[in-house]
Design an enzyme around this catalytic site. Sequence first.
Site, PDB file in Angstrom:
ATOM      1  N   ARG A 162      21.241  -9.081 -17.360  1.00 54.97           N
ATOM      2  CA  ARG A 162      21.890  -7.961 -16.674  1.00 54.97           C
ATOM      3  C   ARG A 162      20.970  -7.266 -15.675  1.00 54.97           C
ATOM      4  O   ARG A 162      21.419  -6.503 -14.823  1.00 54.97           O
ATOM      5  CB  ARG A 162      22.416  -6.950 -17.700  1.00 54.97           C
ATOM      6  CG  ARG A 162      23.733  -7.379 -18.337  1.00 54.97           C
ATOM      7  CD  ARG A 162      24.255  -6.311 -19.275  1.00 54.97           C
ATOM      8  NE  ARG A 162      23.564  -6.327 -20.552  1.00 54.97           N
ATOM      9  CZ  ARG A 162      23.740  -5.416 -21.504  1.00 54.97           C
ATOM     10  NH1 ARG A 162      24.549  -4.388 -21.294  1.00 54.97           N
ATOM     11  NH2 ARG A 162      23.071  -5.496 -22.634  1.00 54.97           N
ATOM     12  N   GLY A 187      26.330   1.593 -33.150  1.00 50.73           N
ATOM     13  CA  GLY A 187      26.576   1.521 -34.581  1.00 50.73           C
ATOM     14  C   GLY A 187      26.370   2.889 -35.217  1.00 50.73           C
ATOM     15  O   GLY A 187      25.409   3.588 -34.886  1.00 50.73           O
ATOM     16  N   ASN A 240     -22.550  11.485  12.001  1.00 45.83           N
ATOM     17  CA  ASN A 240     -21.303  11.850  12.698  1.00 45.83           C
ATOM     18  C   ASN A 240     -20.765  10.644  13.470  1.00 45.83           C
ATOM     19  O   ASN A 240     -21.473  10.053  14.293  1.00 45.83           O
ATOM     20  CB  ASN A 240     -21.541  13.005  13.670  1.00 45.83           C
ATOM     21  CG  ASN A 240     -20.236  13.490  14.272  1.00 45.83           C
ATOM     22  OD1 ASN A 240     -19.521  14.297  13.696  1.00 45.83           O
ATOM     23  ND2 ASN A 240     -19.910  12.981  15.459  1.00 45.83           N
ATOM     24  N   TYR A 295     -16.740  -8.296  11.083  1.00 40.02           N
ATOM     25  CA  TYR A 295     -16.171  -9.624  10.810  1.00 40.02           C
ATOM     26  C   TYR A 295     -16.207 -10.474  12.068  1.00 40.02           C
ATOM     27  O   TYR A 295     -15.727 -10.053  13.130  1.00 40.02           O
ATOM     28  CB  TYR A 295     -14.727  -9.436  10.336  1.00 40.02           C
ATOM     29  CG  TYR A 295     -14.014 -10.696   9.895  1.00 40.02           C
ATOM     30  CD1 TYR A 295     -14.621 -11.602   9.026  1.00 40.02           C
ATOM     31  CD2 TYR A 295     -12.722 -10.964  10.323  1.00 40.02           C
ATOM     32  CE1 TYR A 295     -13.956 -12.744   8.612  1.00 40.02           C
ATOM     33  CE2 TYR A 295     -12.035 -12.095   9.918  1.00 40.02           C
ATOM     34  CZ  TYR A 295     -12.660 -12.989   9.064  1.00 40.02           C
ATOM     35  OH  TYR A 295     -11.994 -14.114   8.653  1.00 40.02           O
ATOM     36  N   ALA A 344     -21.860   7.114  23.960  1.00 38.92           N
ATOM     37  CA  ALA A 344     -20.446   6.771  24.033  1.00 38.92           C
ATOM     38  C   ALA A 344     -20.230   5.495  24.823  1.00 38.92           C
ATOM     39  O   ALA A 344     -20.909   5.240  25.826  1.00 38.92           O
ATOM     40  CB  ALA A 344     -19.673   7.922  24.667  1.00 38.92           C
TER      41      ALA A 344
END
Length: 453
Positions: A16, A140, A377, A387, A423
């Site tokens: 079920r 029952g 930071n 990777y 940067a």
Amino acid sequence: MSNRYAVILAAGQGTRMKSKLYKVLHPVCGKPMVQHVVDQVSSLGFEDKVAIVGFGAEVVQQQLGNDVSYVVQEEQLGTGHAVMQAASILEGKEGTTVVLCGDTPLLTAETIDHLLTCHDKEKAKATILTAHAEDPTGYGRVIRNKDGLVERIVEHKDATEDERSVKEINTGTYCFDNAALFEALKKVGNDNVQGEYYLPDVIEILQKSGETISAYQTPSFNETLGVNDRVALAEAETIMKRRINEHWMRQGVTIVDPNNTYISTESSIGQDTILYPGTVIQGATVIGENCTIGPNSELKDSTIGNDTTIRQSVVHDSEVGNNVAIGPFAHIRPDSTISDDVRIGNFVEIKKAVMGPGSKASHLSYIGDAEVGKDVNFSCGAVTVNYDGKNKFKTVIEDGAFIGCNANLIAPVTVGKGALVAAGSTITDDVPGEALSIARARQMNKPDYLKKQ
């Protein structure tokens, strides 16, 4: 618990459920139903626990491990036949056996213990776990005599009008004198429409032999819920979720919206922590005190320190320290360690990395396979390039270093203590401590280039 045994019925396929997953392995609050049952039994220290398995036996064994003995019911010939399979392990032993269904995840150790206590007190050969049902249709009925002992169990279809008015129902959980159980099972027949051997027939056999049959009525009907389809599964989830959430609220945890907060049974949460809606806490997660989790955060098998905030973020299989701020929209992947006073901002992903105390990655960064010192930071867009398509390599960033916007650190590489990466740099070689490292292509402007096209 000496000379006490448990038989857990877990052989039914559960058609079920309409699922490829074996019925008793369907989860309730993140844990398979049969595991809930075994965990409650295990907390009482039973001498032997026997799981009756059938369809999907190997998967059940993989889930429950070596804490349980297993017997395979090759054919599904009823509950009595299922318990008979445990004879190879339990027959001949003196003591008490509790028979439970593997699809009753809400049953508690406290109720099982009360059932055993009642059984011992009444010196009964069998004790039935019963419950009061406002609508007992289909169950029952348990008919007691004037002394309160069980006279008989009457199935709904066989009950008289007076018997159908009885609201004490049989839950399908029993306690037996072990020797009497297996002796009576030999007398159980299958002369019925289904051709099956029913465990409740043992009650009638023992009673006809003049044995005492008692019953313990649990005060919580919900505990006895058997899960046979997805509707009942959702009901069990709702009840278990409410039970868990109410427990933690009583322990001093604020759950803003209990209906939309999900906590596993193995989790632990400190006082004065606040859980906002949409929070999902899975596995053996431990959360400290005075934390703020959510809204819409997911924690799994992780440890979170005190005074930490995690907003709209995911943390899996990691350690997070004290006074940490994570999110919104951050992802802490497995095997990461986030030290005290760290800040992980929006759209930052940490994977298998250590972030030292006081370090910050405020936005749009990926830090993977890295060892980051204290007070480092990361500016916007910084990436540890770990990777190469075949292998993964480690990046080491020492204390006090500053990684500029859109910097790529090509591992394996080390950025020394107090160094500054400018940067837009792509760093392929180690950067000495206190150094400024700039790795950009030289800018070239071509006047009037587009006019010539």
